[in-house]
Design an enzyme around this catalytic site. Structure first.
Site, PDB file in Angstrom:
ATOM      1  N   PHE A  99       0.811  -1.219   0.000  1.00 11.13           N
ATOM      2  CA  PHE A  99       0.000   0.000   0.000  1.00 11.13           C
ATOM      3  C   PHE A  99       0.843   1.268   0.000  1.00 11.13           C
ATOM      4  O   PHE A  99       0.393   2.326  -0.455  1.00 11.13           O
ATOM      5  CB  PHE A  99      -0.938   0.025   1.213  1.00 11.13           C
ATOM      6  CG  PHE A  99      -1.888  -1.146   1.287  1.00 11.13           C
ATOM      7  CD1 PHE A  99      -2.216  -1.890   0.154  1.00 11.13           C
ATOM      8  CD2 PHE A  99      -2.469  -1.511   2.494  1.00 11.13           C
ATOM      9  CE1 PHE A  99      -3.088  -2.961   0.218  1.00 11.13           C
ATOM     10  CE2 PHE A  99      -3.348  -2.571   2.584  1.00 11.13           C
ATOM     11  CZ  PHE A  99      -3.655  -3.308   1.450  1.00 11.13           C
ATOM     12  N   LYS A 153     -14.379   3.456  10.767  1.00 12.84           N
ATOM     13  CA  LYS A 153     -13.980   4.127  11.989  1.00 12.84           C
ATOM     14  C   LYS A 153     -12.833   3.339  12.640  1.00 12.84           C
ATOM     15  O   LYS A 153     -12.651   2.156  12.317  1.00 12.84           O
ATOM     16  CB  LYS A 153     -15.167   4.223  12.948  1.00 12.84           C
ATOM     17  CG  LYS A 153     -15.503   2.880  13.640  1.00 12.84           C
ATOM     18  CD  LYS A 153     -16.402   3.087  14.807  1.00 12.84           C
ATOM     19  CE  LYS A 153     -16.561   1.810  15.603  1.00 12.84           C
ATOM     20  NZ  LYS A 153     -15.458   1.481  16.489  1.00 12.84           N
ATOM     21  N   HIS A 245     -20.700   5.284  17.889  1.00 11.52           N
ATOM     22  CA  HIS A 245     -21.951   4.532  17.996  1.00 11.52           C
ATOM     23  C   HIS A 245     -22.991   5.240  18.870  1.00 11.52           C
ATOM     24  O   HIS A 245     -24.128   5.460  18.450  1.00 11.52           O
ATOM     25  CB  HIS A 245     -21.696   3.139  18.563  1.00 11.52           C
ATOM     26  CG  HIS A 245     -20.868   2.262  17.678  1.00 11.52           C
ATOM     27  ND1 HIS A 245     -20.845   2.386  16.305  1.00 11.52           N
ATOM     28  CD2 HIS A 245     -20.025   1.235  17.960  1.00 11.52           C
ATOM     29  CE1 HIS A 245     -20.034   1.482  15.787  1.00 11.52           C
ATOM     30  NE2 HIS A 245     -19.529   0.772  16.781  1.00 11.52           N
ATOM     31  N   LYS A 345     -17.096  -2.991  28.346  1.00 14.88           N
ATOM     32  CA  LYS A 345     -16.657  -4.338  28.008  1.00 14.88           C
ATOM     33  C   LYS A 345     -16.782  -5.239  29.227  1.00 14.88           C
ATOM     34  O   LYS A 345     -16.825  -4.780  30.367  1.00 14.88           O
ATOM     35  CB  LYS A 345     -15.214  -4.306  27.496  1.00 14.88           C
ATOM     36  CG  LYS A 345     -15.051  -3.500  26.214  1.00 14.88           C
ATOM     37  CD  LYS A 345     -13.683  -3.701  25.586  1.00 14.88           C
ATOM     38  CE  LYS A 345     -13.548  -2.862  24.318  1.00 14.88           C
ATOM     39  NZ  LYS A 345     -14.580  -3.228  23.315  1.00 14.88           N
TER      40      LYS A 345
END
Length: 497
Positions: A99, A153, A245, A345
């Site tokens: 890349f 994101k 989100h 989490k």
């Protein structure tokens, strides 16, 4: 030189899709299965070509085998029929490319040679190399005037880095051809939220501070950091989840009705919400925001390590794995209505839901000990099973019950309501909209920047107050302080999971 092609036709789906980072987790776990379903449903024209690009030395057949293996693990046996799989894999090609090496983009240009289809460039790679790839695509003459770019994101670490990344992308692609993904916006329930709000007078007339008491948004994960220590410890739950989100969900809940369903009409209203979010200042940092970090605990009866015990952990890290906060949208519609946000989490359940709490009737005539029941709640579930429920009160049945009240749901469960219809994954919808050239499910640059401004001031406040994260056991709903934060307002987190 840019090719002059007939690609401005609306809803044209025959494209060349070049997926950078094609061997990554997102591509194999989400993107190729989503493309397979689109192909199986007849939504990918036979002329559409798919190209995977990565740095590993593979030939076409080897790459197709990897995609085939991913499909077997991610697509249900009911949906993975041999004919559809063979047809889908046959349209996939592969190129090994560095890349960072501009000269190697000649391989992509050659692959595109003679094609009159628009090209979609999907960057499933770290944001730090978005700009480098975009510049090399332009220098390598790989683009035409209709080429689009899709970026995942997170876009940046803060406002400054986000602007830097978007500036470089903007050198190559105009805003009208940049598709910034937040996959929550592709979920069926989120689409239904727009219909629910703006197609139903029942809710449209009640959607304001006169009728809504407060709003909860919860996005809970059962997993830990899943080997992503290097990334996550630099980001934390605030940047990783709240900045995108949760703020996107808040915007869809709080925004005013758009003038129409055009992309910019919807996104204009979301930006107004972000501008109206109250900043956290002074003592509000400690009172209305709770940071947490999980310690060792249990999940599904199994012991799991704490955050500081994860592989590669920095034992002195103060990175948060949990955030709860109370905020407000300071405008005429929502003045005085608290929005409680919570994400973490190692929670006990995988859960993404919005709960709209409506105000009580001003005059109550039923049993005094049931007064706390006398509110309606609209529960919008995004995962694990998408659906919408309205909690209402009715008389409890039975001759001996008198006028005792009983709460119950008016329930729309998508899986039950449409048993013969597979609920599409969010990425299926998002990929289809990119191919159509529709941007209404994607995030505009100014949305990201206003979100970062709000997040940055909160982080600065944390740093100024030197507030370490509070500990919570894995498998719990977070620090006790997050319960105290909402309890001090005489409320509690909705827990009828």
């Amino acid at each position: 030189m840019l090719r002059n092609i007939h690609s401005q036709e609306p809803n044209r789906l025959d494209v060349d899709l070049a997926l950078f980072g094609a061997l990554g987790d997102l591509a194999l776990r989400k993107l190729f299965p989503a493309l397979y379903h689109l192909d199986r449903e007849g939504l990918l024209p036979s002329e559409t070509r798919l190209l995977g690009l990565a740095r590993h030395e593979l030939d076409r057949q080897e790459f197709q085998a990897k995609v085939g293996s991913a499909l077997k693990s991610r697509v249900s046996a009911e949906d993975l029929d041999k004919k559809s799989q063979e047809r889908f894999l046959a349209r996939i090609d592969y190129l090994k490319i560095d890349f960072a090496n501009p000269e190697e983009y000649a391989l992509l240009r050659d692959w595109r040679e003679g094609s009159s289809r628009p090209m979609i460039v999907y960057l499933s790679v770290p944001a730090s190399i978005f700009g480098e790839i975009c510049r090399n695509l332009k220098a390598g003459d790989c683009l035409d005037e209709a080429s689009r770019v899709v970026v995942e994101k997170p876009i940046g670490y803060d406002l400054e880095s986000s602007c830097e990344i978007n500036d470089v992308i903007g050198e190559v692609f105009p805003e009208s051809r940049i598709y910034r993904i937040d996959h929550y916006l592709g979920k069926e329930t989120v689409q239904n939220l727009i219909a629910l709000r703006f197609a139903n007078p029942l809710f449209g007339t009640q959607w304001n501070q006169n009728h809504v008491s407060h709003v909860e948004i919860t996005v809970a994960e059962t997993v830990g950091i899943e080997g992503r220590w290097g990334y996550f410890d630099q980001a934390g739950q605030l940047r990783d989840m709240v900045q995108n989100h949760l703020l996107q969900l808040l915007c869809l809940i709080a925004m005013d009705p758009p003038s129409n369903l055009d992309a910019d009409a919807i996104r204009d209203e979301k930006v107004k919400v972000l501008k109206a979010l109250k900043p956290f200042t002074g003592e509000a940092i400690g009172r209305d925001v709770v940071r947490g970090q999980y310690i060792a605990g249990t999940h599904d009866g199994q012991s799991v390590p704490g955050y500081l015990e994860e592989e590669g952990a920095d034992k002195a890290s103060h990175t948060e794995t949990f955030v709860a906060m109370k905020t407000e949208v300071a405008n005429w519609r929502w003045a005085g209505v608290p929005f409680y946000l919570r994400t973490g989490k190692r929670m006990p359940e995988k859960l993404s839901q919005i709960v709209i709490h409506f105000r009580q009737q001003p005059h109550y005539i039923f049993d005094p000990d049931q007064r706390s029941l006398a509110t309606n709640k609209l529960i919008i579930r995004l995962q694990p099973e998408e659906g919408i429920a309205l909690k209402v009160l009715t008389k409890d049945s039975g001759l001996d019950k008198g006028m005792r009240l009983r709460p119950g749901p008016l329930h729309l469960d998508f899986h039950s309501a449409f048993p013969k219809t597979r609920i599409p994954d969010a990425y299926e919808r998002l990929l289809l909209e990119v191919m159509k050239g529709q941007q209404y499910l994607f995030v505009r640059r100014d949305e990201i920047e206003y979100a970062w401004r709000w997040i940055d001031q909160l982080i600065e406040g944390w740093q100024g107050h030197e507030l370490p994260p509070r500990r919570y056991p894995a498998g719990s709903w977070g620090p006790v302080a997050s319960i105290a934060m909402i309890t001090q307002d005489g409320r509690s987190w909705y827990e009828d999971y």
